[in-house]
Motif scaffolding. Structure first.
Motif, PDB file in Angstrom:
ATOM      1  N   GLU A  73      -1.829  16.684  35.002  1.00  0.00           N
ATOM      2  CA  GLU A  73      -2.991  16.168  34.263  1.00  0.00           C
ATOM      3  C   GLU A  73      -4.064  17.241  34.139  1.00  0.00           C
ATOM      4  N   ALA A  74      -4.289  17.985  35.235  1.00  0.00           N
ATOM      5  CA  ALA A  74      -5.283  19.059  35.195  1.00  0.00           C
ATOM      6  C   ALA A  74      -4.863  20.154  34.225  1.00  0.00           C
ATOM      7  N   ARG A  75      -3.553  20.463  34.198  1.00  0.00           N
ATOM      8  CA  ARG A  75      -3.084  21.487  33.247  1.00  0.00           C
ATOM      9  C   ARG A  75      -3.272  21.023  31.811  1.00  0.00           C
ATOM     10  N   MET A  76      -2.987  19.734  31.554  1.00  0.00           N
ATOM     11  CA  MET A  76      -3.187  19.219  30.200  1.00  0.00           C
ATOM     12  C   MET A  76      -4.661  19.283  29.810  1.00  0.00           C
ATOM     13  N   GLN A  77      -5.545  18.948  30.767  1.00  0.00           N
ATOM     14  CA  GLN A  77      -6.971  19.031  30.479  1.00  0.00           C
ATOM     15  C   GLN A  77      -7.382  20.465  30.183  1.00  0.00           C
ATOM     16  N   ILE A  93      -3.199  18.577  18.279  1.00  0.00           N
ATOM     17  CA  ILE A  93      -4.657  18.517  18.287  1.00  0.00           C
ATOM     18  C   ILE A  93      -5.137  18.097  16.904  1.00  0.00           C
ATOM     19  N   ALA A  94      -5.936  17.023  16.848  1.00  0.00           N
ATOM     20  CA  ALA A  94      -6.498  16.539  15.587  1.00  0.00           C
ATOM     21  C   ALA A  94      -7.985  16.885  15.543  1.00  0.00           C
ATOM     22  N   LEU A  95      -8.456  17.225  14.346  1.00  0.00           N
ATOM     23  CA  LEU A  95      -9.828  17.691  14.179  1.00  0.00           C
ATOM     24  C   LEU A  95     -10.536  16.866  13.120  1.00  0.00           C
ATOM     25  N   ARG A  96     -11.736  16.393  13.472  1.00  0.00           N
ATOM     26  CA  ARG A  96     -12.628  15.756  12.501  1.00  0.00           C
ATOM     27  C   ARG A  96     -13.929  16.528  12.472  1.00  0.00           C
ATOM     28  N   ILE A  97     -14.496  16.675  11.273  1.00  0.00           N
ATOM     29  CA  ILE A  97     -15.749  17.403  11.115  1.00  0.00           C
ATOM     30  C   ILE A  97     -16.744  16.490  10.407  1.00  0.00           C
ATOM     31  N   TYR A  98     -17.955  16.418  10.985  1.00  0.00           N
ATOM     32  CA  TYR A  98     -19.011  15.568  10.455  1.00  0.00           C
ATOM     33  C   TYR A  98     -20.198  16.443  10.033  1.00  0.00           C
ATOM     34  N   ASP A  99     -20.851  16.054   8.950  1.00  0.00           N
ATOM     35  CA  ASP A  99     -22.025  16.773   8.468  1.00  0.00           C
ATOM     36  C   ASP A  99     -23.255  16.253   9.205  1.00  0.00           C
ATOM     37  N   GLY A 100     -23.620  16.925  10.266  1.00  0.00           N
ATOM     38  CA  GLY A 100     -24.756  16.499  11.074  1.00  0.00           C
ATOM     39  C   GLY A 100     -24.419  16.587  12.550  1.00  0.00           C
ATOM     40  N   PRO A 101     -25.400  16.335  13.406  1.00  0.00           N
ATOM     41  CA  PRO A 101     -25.179  16.493  14.852  1.00  0.00           C
ATOM     42  C   PRO A 101     -24.417  15.346  15.492  1.00  0.00           C
ATOM     43  N   THR A 104      -3.245  14.083  20.296  1.00  0.00           N
ATOM     44  CA  THR A 104      -2.322  13.123  19.701  1.00  0.00           C
ATOM     45  C   THR A 104      -1.120  12.973  20.623  1.00  0.00           C
ATOM     46  N   PRO A 105      -0.268  11.974  20.383  1.00  0.00           N
ATOM     47  CA  PRO A 105       0.936  11.861  21.226  1.00  0.00           C
ATOM     48  C   PRO A 105       1.772  13.128  21.251  1.00  0.00           C
ATOM     49  N   ALA A 106       1.747  13.896  20.162  1.00  0.00           N
ATOM     50  CA  ALA A 106       2.517  15.151  20.144  1.00  0.00           C
ATOM     51  C   ALA A 106       1.986  16.139  21.173  1.00  0.00           C
ATOM     52  N   PHE A 107       0.700  16.061  21.497  1.00  0.00           N
ATOM     53  CA  PHE A 107       0.137  16.969  22.500  1.00  0.00           C
ATOM     54  C   PHE A 107       0.761  16.699  23.869  1.00  0.00           C
ATOM     55  N   GLU A 108       0.888  15.416  24.239  1.00  0.00           N
ATOM     56  CA  GLU A 108       1.481  15.088  25.531  1.00  0.00           C
ATOM     57  C   GLU A 108       2.968  15.418  25.549  1.00  0.00           C
ATOM     58  N   LEU A 109       3.659  15.239  24.415  1.00  0.00           N
ATOM     59  CA  LEU A 109       5.075  15.591  24.369  1.00  0.00           C
ATOM     60  C   LEU A 109       5.284  17.077  24.567  1.00  0.00           C
ATOM     61  N   GLY A 110       4.288  17.873  24.101  1.00  0.00           N
ATOM     62  CA  GLY A 110       4.399  19.328  24.252  1.00  0.00           C
ATOM     63  C   GLY A 110       4.080  19.819  25.642  1.00  0.00           C
TER      64      GLY A 110
END
Length: 536
Positions: A50-54, A260-268, A310-316
């Protein structure tokens, strides 16, 4: 004895004797204790996994933010280069501007831009003459729009590349757009880069593609521009770029982190109505195991980046050590129980075999611990082990009121070696460079690999900054010597950033950050050199 009804012989079944029950107690007890130990080891390994995944997730977050910041920084460099063109020339024609931008975008400059443009600031009285000069070179359909002639205008005058879609922006009065005008005035008053909030490009219909414009003001040569008032008086136009956010993400170098999934928002803040980009819209089902919010800072503006696993991250993420411990532990528990039973009748043989199995289990645990803390290619400490050593060195330096030094070492021109000679040669080159750097260090120093061609060096005790300079110079000189990798003679160099504790930074994070900044300053200054944090 014979049963009178069946005429079959019968034999009395003796009850289990007390000696047999005693012989089973010890094997059962040993088996249960071993299973308990296996459960503890399995739980410990799961926590380590778990620590390695983090740690891997945190690295992916930093990588995602860094890639976007590097792309934005490259855009800023392009704008400053364009301003340099205007400052170095008495007059810049349309062809001069287009040739310059073509060379800038066609060489090593980043992609992802929609256009680069020049926009002058025109008082109302100069508008007719300006339009006439634009008609002369062949822009017969050039007109300023919108504009009522009652105030200054800022029409797009030069544009590159001159595609049909981009040419539709020629003559567009940017002063008529409140968002663009706000960013232009910020760039004018600050003298630096300013970026708009989310806008839509004129060539996009419907306007559902989030886009942005970045501005840099141009000032009349010879006039003072050291205060907001003087800059307002000296400004005569802007150079600016426009880009779609999706194009920026798609053009970033390298591959994104898997899972890894990425979302970007316009603002803080990560508000749904401000969402501009989502690499995986379905990444919230099921709920992500890891999430993080980071920010990209601009003058007077900010983007919020939400990074999710994402689930693919844990599978990797391989959890093979835990499975090995569970399987091996159950087997060892059964074997130990059997060995203990044999011990009752053959103590010496069982004891010898139990010792062999215990030693094997310990060696396997040591091997797994080593693999979790070291880089598999160079066998150097990885980021996690180096962080532990750095914390210990800083704690000791605080107690003894002594100095320590941290260096970031980046191998220059390493990527072309991979591209030209292949990854096998690149791996051999990394191993050879590691050996050279090791020869330059003391036994008490630590060399670690934290990235593809990035290394860090910890000098836990130095008397002065000259000690760190001498070590860094030995590393730089050693790396600059040619490498012979098979039939290939390879020449690379090293850019080194140095941070001294406690003069430059007082904690682990600040120390790593200032050393990294100094290393990038060394690269920007021409590579094959070293920089201290207070020189950067």
């Amino acid at each position: 004895m014979t049963d009178p009804e069946t005429s079959q012989p019968t034999w009395p079944v003796p009850p289990p004797g007390p000696s047999r029950l005693r012989n089973l107690r010890l094997p059962l007890l040993v088996g249960l204790l071993s299973l308990a130990l296996t459960g503890w080891l399995w739980h410990h390994e799961n926590q380590a996994a778990e620590a390695r995944m983090q740690t891997d997730f945190d690295f992916s977050v930093r990588q995602s933010v860094s890639r976007i910041e590097e792309r934005i920084a490259s855009y800023e460099q392009m704008l400053r280069a364009a301003r340099g063109l205007f400052e170095a020339s008495d007059a810049v024609s349309r062809d001069d501007f287009q040739s310059f931008v073509s060379a800038l975008m066609g060489g090593s400059a980043p992609s992802g831009l929609q256009l680069m443009a020049f926009t002058p600031l025109l008082p109302a009285g100069q508008i007719p003459g300006h339009v006439a000069t634009r008609h002369a070179p062949g822009d017969a359909d050039y007109a300023i729009r919108p504009g009522d002639g009652s105030g200054p205008v800022a029409p797009v005058t030069y544009i590159a590349p001159p595609t049909p879609g981009n040419r539709a922006a020629l003559g567009h009065n940017l002063y008529a757009d409140p968002l663009r005008r706000k960013a232009m005035l910020q760039a004018r008053d600050s003298g630096g880069i300013a970026i708009t909030s989310r806008i839509a490009l004129r060539l996009d219909a419907p306007h559902n593609k989030p886009a942005f414009a970045m501005y840099l003001a141009l000032y009349t040569r010879g006039q003072p521009d050291d205060t907001p008032a003087s800059r307002q008086a000296a400004v005569y136009g802007w150079v600016h770029i426009a880009f779609r956010l999706a194009d920026l993400i798609a053009s970033m170098p390298g591959e994104g982190s898997p899972g890894i999934a990425l979302r970007i928002y316009d603002g803080p803040e990560a508000l749904a109505e401000r969402l501009m980009f989502d690499s995986e819209p379905e990444a919230d089902s099921p709920l992500p195991r890891f999430t993080a919010i980071k920010h990209i800072e601009f003058p007077q503006h900010r983007w919020a980046l939400q990074v999710r696993s994402t689930p693919a991250f844990e599978l990797g993420q391989s959890n093979k050590p835990a499975r090995i411990i569970a399987g091996a532990g159950v087997c060892v528990s059964l074997l130990l129980a059997l060995f203990t039973w044999q011990l009752v009748t053959g103590r010496a043989r069982a004891f010898a075999r139990a010792q062999a199995m215990t030693r094997e289990l310990r060696e396997r645990e040591e091997y797994m611990r080593h693999m979790a803390q070291h880089d598999p290619l160079t066998q150097l400490p990885n980021r996690a082990l180096f962080s532990d050593r750095l914390q210990a060195a800083l704690a000791r330096a605080r107690r003894e009121r002594s100095r320590a030094a941290l260096m970031f070492v980046d191998l220059d021109h390493f990527k072309p070696v991979n591209d030209a000679c292949g990854h096998a040669v690149g791996d051999s080159l990394l191993i050879a460079a590691t050996e050279r750097m090791r020869e330059c260090l003391r036994e008490s120093d630590t060399l670690a690999r934290v990235g593809g061609d990035e290394f860090v060096v910890l000098l836990p005790h130095i008397d002065s900054r000259d000690d760190a300079r001498q070590v860094a110079e030995r590393i730089r000189t050693s790396i600059a010597l040619p490498f012979q990798i098979g039939p290939h003679q390879i020449d690379i160099s090293a850019s080194i950033g140095i941070c001294i504790f406690p003069e430059h930074a007082g904690d682990e994070v600040s120390l790593m950050k200032c050393a990294d900044t100094a290393m990038y300053q060394a690269k920007d200054a021409g590579r094959d050199r070293l920089f201290f944090a207070d020189e950067a």
